[in-house]
Each structure stands twice: as C-alpha cells, then as structure tokens.
Design a protein around this motif. Structure first.
Motif, PDB file in Angstrom:
ATOM      1  N   ALA A 117       0.821  -1.213   0.000  1.00 58.35           N
ATOM      2  CA  ALA A 117       0.000   0.000   0.000  1.00 58.35           C
ATOM      3  C   ALA A 117       0.860   1.270   0.000  1.00 58.35           C
ATOM      4  O   ALA A 117       0.333   2.384   0.011  1.00 58.35           O
ATOM      5  N   GLY A 118       2.179   1.070   0.022  1.00 57.71           N
ATOM      6  CA  GLY A 118       3.074   2.229  -0.003  1.00 57.71           C
ATOM      7  C   GLY A 118       3.125   2.971   1.334  1.00 57.71           C
ATOM      8  O   GLY A 118       3.547   4.118   1.395  1.00 57.71           O
ATOM      9  N   GLU A 119       2.669   2.296   2.409  1.00 58.40           N
ATOM     10  CA  GLU A 119       2.672   2.974   3.719  1.00 58.40           C
ATOM     11  C   GLU A 119       4.052   2.957   4.358  1.00 58.40           C
ATOM     12  O   GLU A 119       4.422   3.873   5.079  1.00 58.40           O
ATOM     13  N   ILE A 120       4.791   1.865   4.115  1.00 60.16           N
ATOM     14  CA  ILE A 120       6.131   1.747   4.700  1.00 60.16           C
ATOM     15  C   ILE A 120       7.117   1.267   3.628  1.00 60.16           C
ATOM     16  O   ILE A 120       6.711   0.764   2.575  1.00 60.16           O
ATOM     17  N   HIS A 121       8.388   1.406   3.936  1.00 55.85           N
ATOM     18  CA  HIS A 121       9.450   1.054   2.991  1.00 55.85           C
ATOM     19  C   HIS A 121       9.595  -0.470   2.891  1.00 55.85           C
ATOM     20  O   HIS A 121       9.335  -1.179   3.863  1.00 55.85           O
ATOM     21  N   ARG A 122      10.069  -0.925   1.742  1.00 54.69           N
ATOM     22  CA  ARG A 122      10.161  -2.385   1.563  1.00 54.69           C
ATOM     23  C   ARG A 122      11.263  -3.012   2.412  1.00 54.69           C
ATOM     24  O   ARG A 122      11.355  -4.235   2.517  1.00 54.69           O
ATOM     25  N   GLU A 123      12.126  -2.214   2.984  1.00 60.86           N
ATOM     26  CA  GLU A 123      13.144  -2.797   3.865  1.00 60.86           C
ATOM     27  C   GLU A 123      12.673  -2.925   5.306  1.00 60.86           C
ATOM     28  O   GLU A 123      13.467  -3.190   6.211  1.00 60.86           O
ATOM     29  N   SER A 124      11.407  -2.744   5.539  1.00 57.90           N
ATOM     30  CA  SER A 124      10.857  -2.919   6.885  1.00 57.90           C
ATOM     31  C   SER A 124      10.976  -4.370   7.306  1.00 57.90           C
ATOM     32  O   SER A 124      10.946  -5.273   6.469  1.00 57.90           O
ATOM     33  N   ARG A 125      11.121  -4.585   8.607  1.00 59.49           N
ATOM     34  CA  ARG A 125      11.400  -5.941   9.094  1.00 59.49           C
ATOM     35  C   ARG A 125      10.660  -6.267  10.381  1.00 59.49           C
ATOM     36  O   ARG A 125      10.279  -5.381  11.129  1.00 59.49           O
ATOM     37  N   ILE A 126      10.545  -7.575  10.612  1.00 61.69           N
ATOM     38  CA  ILE A 126      10.140  -8.076  11.928  1.00 61.69           C
ATOM     39  C   ILE A 126      11.447  -8.482  12.597  1.00 61.69           C
ATOM     40  O   ILE A 126      12.186  -9.290  12.033  1.00 61.69           O
ATOM     41  N   LEU A 127      11.748  -7.925  13.751  1.00 59.18           N
ATOM     42  CA  LEU A 127      12.992  -8.288  14.427  1.00 59.18           C
ATOM     43  C   LEU A 127      12.672  -9.048  15.713  1.00 59.18           C
ATOM     44  O   LEU A 127      12.204  -8.475  16.690  1.00 59.18           O
TER      45      LEU A 127
END
Ligand code: UDP
Ligand code: MG
Length: 332
Positions: free
Chosen positions: A40-50
C-alpha cells in the motif's frame, strides 16, 4: 516532511522467551501485515520483523533462524542469556536503531491488536516521535489484575512518576527517540517510565488487548511484582522522603507519649502501662525494619548501577548486512 517520514523503514521489535507455540502464527500474521503495508506504499520495503530471542530453552531460536532464512522480512537477534522482557526489548530496539526510521515494540503473543500498527505509523508521519499504545478497557483481565494494575498506575502518578495510564510496552519510537533512549544507561530498566522522560512530540493510539492465543504467560506474579517495584524505586525517591516524614511524625508523637509517662509517674500511676511499652517497642521495631528495607532497596540499586554491567549481550544477529541498503545504493 522528509521522505523518510513519508515511507519509513519500520521495524517490529518482538522479544521472545520460550515462544515456540506462538511464533508460527505470529510470523504468519505479521508478515502478512508488513507485506500489505509495503504494497500500500505505507512503509518502505526494507521494513522488518525483528525477533529477539531472550535465551529461550525451547525451539524459539531454531524457528526464528528458519523463518529468517525463508522470509526476507524476518530478522533475528539471539541474546546470550535470559535477561528478562525489558532488557530483551531494549536489545531489540538498540539493534533496530541504526537500521530503521521507526520501531514498534510488541509482545510475541500478539495480545496487542496488530491493526493498530497502521495508526501508529500514521501518527509517526504526522510528526510524532513517540506513539503510546493505550488499552481501551480491561474487561478481559481478571478482577485482581485489573484492580492491581490500575491502582498501581495511580500510585506511580502519586509518587510523581510521569507515566501513561494503561500503556504497557506497545509503542512506536522514531529513530531519534531511540537515540535518546540509548543515552539512558540505567541497569534497572522500566522502559515505560523512561520513554516519557525523553520528550519529543508524542501521541496516543487506543487499542483492545486480546488474550494470548497459545502458550502460557512468561510473566508470573513474581516477575510482575519485581517490575512494579522497579517502576517505583527507579523513578521516585518519594519513599525515602516518606520515611523521613514518618520519622518526624513518630518523634512528635513520642514526645507526647513521654509527657504522658512523666505525668503518670508524678501522679504515682506507673504500675499500669506495661502494654503501652511493649506495644511501642513492637511498633518502633517494625517501623525501623520497614524503613531499613526501603533504604536497603535504594542501596541495592546504587550497587547494581555503579557496577555498570552490560544490560545484554548479543550472541548472533542474523541480518546485520542489510544496514540501510537504500542508503548504500544511493551513495554508490
Ligand atoms: N519475555 C521475554 N523474556 C522474559 C519473559 C517474557 O522476552 O524473561 C517476552 C515474552 O516472550 C513476550 C513478552 O515478553 O513476548 C510478554 O510476555 P507475556 O506475554 O508472557 O506477558 P503477559 O502478557 O502475560 O503479561
Ligand atoms: Mg502476553
């Protein structure tokens, strides 16, 4: 507004202690969530679950490694030892700090409604550096938990601790708020007390807290009480002042007692009074013990603070190499 605020790299930081039962479902739900938000373009594609493995003794780390290898969104950090929820959370946040624009901390059992994540990010885009997740109502809690928890928040407020009512550790922090947090070097961690001290623009997001969908709570009453006491003694010296006031009050009262005893003596009424003496010995003895205990607690804290031991040690970080790929690409 910076471009980073428009499409931030979001890290979901999740401490895990013996969570093999919940991890498959949690990973599934959170990956879907991240994926949808990225699309949806809300966050960057490098976002992660850590995931932060807090020295688990079950298959938690094996699962995290497996998911990390299979799913690009999943990253993991393994602590060398079980250091408790607050330290594990800090380890995760500090690991995420150089990699993300903002990080949301949440529990592995997804008791905190994941749909609130979108609203957290919205607030971040509006310019907030800290967004607190606040529980709507506590109708799913037992009466005991509800009354003790709410009473506790009130007590903390009374003692002068700046705390957000009904907020636990479900919150978003921007990178600069995390950098602020990294300056707080105390060993007795009570994050929800420290974060309001950092300042910056903040806001609230209200959510419903569900029940743990699998496994048992990793927060037995003993740990809960330890955390509650940390909350008071790490942020308020009022108990110490209270002792002094109590001492003054008792001294004044004992002067009256002395006068009473003297007058009784002069009037020749001294036979009676044994009860009063014994009672006062017990009362004063008890009070002294109580006061010593409180003073001792603070000395104990000074003891652990001056040692400046590390609060956690990272044993392995699965994906440190993706350090802000976009930045590196931009520069080259
Ligand atoms: N947790 C942790 N280390 C511990 C105890 C708990 O990292 O020593 C994590 C746990 O895996 C979970 C979170 O802290 O993600 C909150 O624990 P839990 O859900 O058991 O607490 P409750 O919701 O019952 O208060
Ligand atoms: Mg829980």
């Amino acid at each position: 507004m910076t471009t980073e605020r428009a499409e931030p790299i979001l890290y979901l930081v999740i401490p895990c202690y013996n969570e093999e039962e919940v991890l498959p479902e949690t990973t599934k739900r959170l990956t879907e969530k991240l994926h949808a938000m990225i699309r949806a373009g809300e966050i960057h594609r490098e976002s992660r679950i850590l995931y932060v493995d807090d020295g688990s003794r079950d298959r938690t780390w094996a699962l995290i490694s497996e998911y990390s290898a299979a799913i690009p969104y999943v990253d993991g950090v393994k602590l060398a030892h079980n250091r408790g929820h607050q330290n594990a959370l800090l380890a995760g946040l500090m690991t995420a700090m150089p990699l993300c624009d903002c990080a949301i901390s949440m529990d592995a059992d997804l008791q905190d409604d994941t749909d609130a994540v979108d609203r957290f990010v919205e607030k971040y885009k509006e310019g907030c550096d800290v967004v607190y997740g606040v529980r709507n109502k506590r109708d799913k809690d037992t009466v005991f938990k509800r009354t003790t928890a709410e009473g506790y928040y009130k007590l903390l407020r009374l003692l002068g601790v700046d705390i957000v009512f009904n907020h636990a550790d479900y919150r978003l922090m921007s990178r600069r708020a995390l950098e602020g947090l990294s300056e707080y070097r105390e060993v007795n961690l009570f994050l929800r007390g420290i974060v309001p001290l950092i300042g910056f623009k903040s806001d609230y997001v209200y959510y419903d807290r569900g029940e743990r969908f699998a496994g048992a709570s990793k927060y037995p009453l003993k740990k809960m009480i330890a955390l509650a006491l940390d909350g008071i003694t790490s942020f308020s010296v009022k108990p110490l002042r209270l002792i002094s006031n109590l001492g003054i009050l008792i001294s004044v009262l004992s002067i009256f007692g002395l006068l009473y005893a003297l007058i009784s003596h002069l009037l020749g009424l001294t036979v009676a009074g044994w009860t009063a003496i014994v009672a006062s010995i017990w009362l004063l003895g008890g009070l002294q013990m109580l006061c010593l205990g409180v003073v001792g607690t603070y000395i104990g804290k000074i003891y652990s603070e001056v040692k400046q031991r590390p609060r956690y040690l990272v044993e392995t970080h699965l994906k440190p190499a993706n350090i802000r790929k976009s930045e590196i690409q931009e520069k080259t």
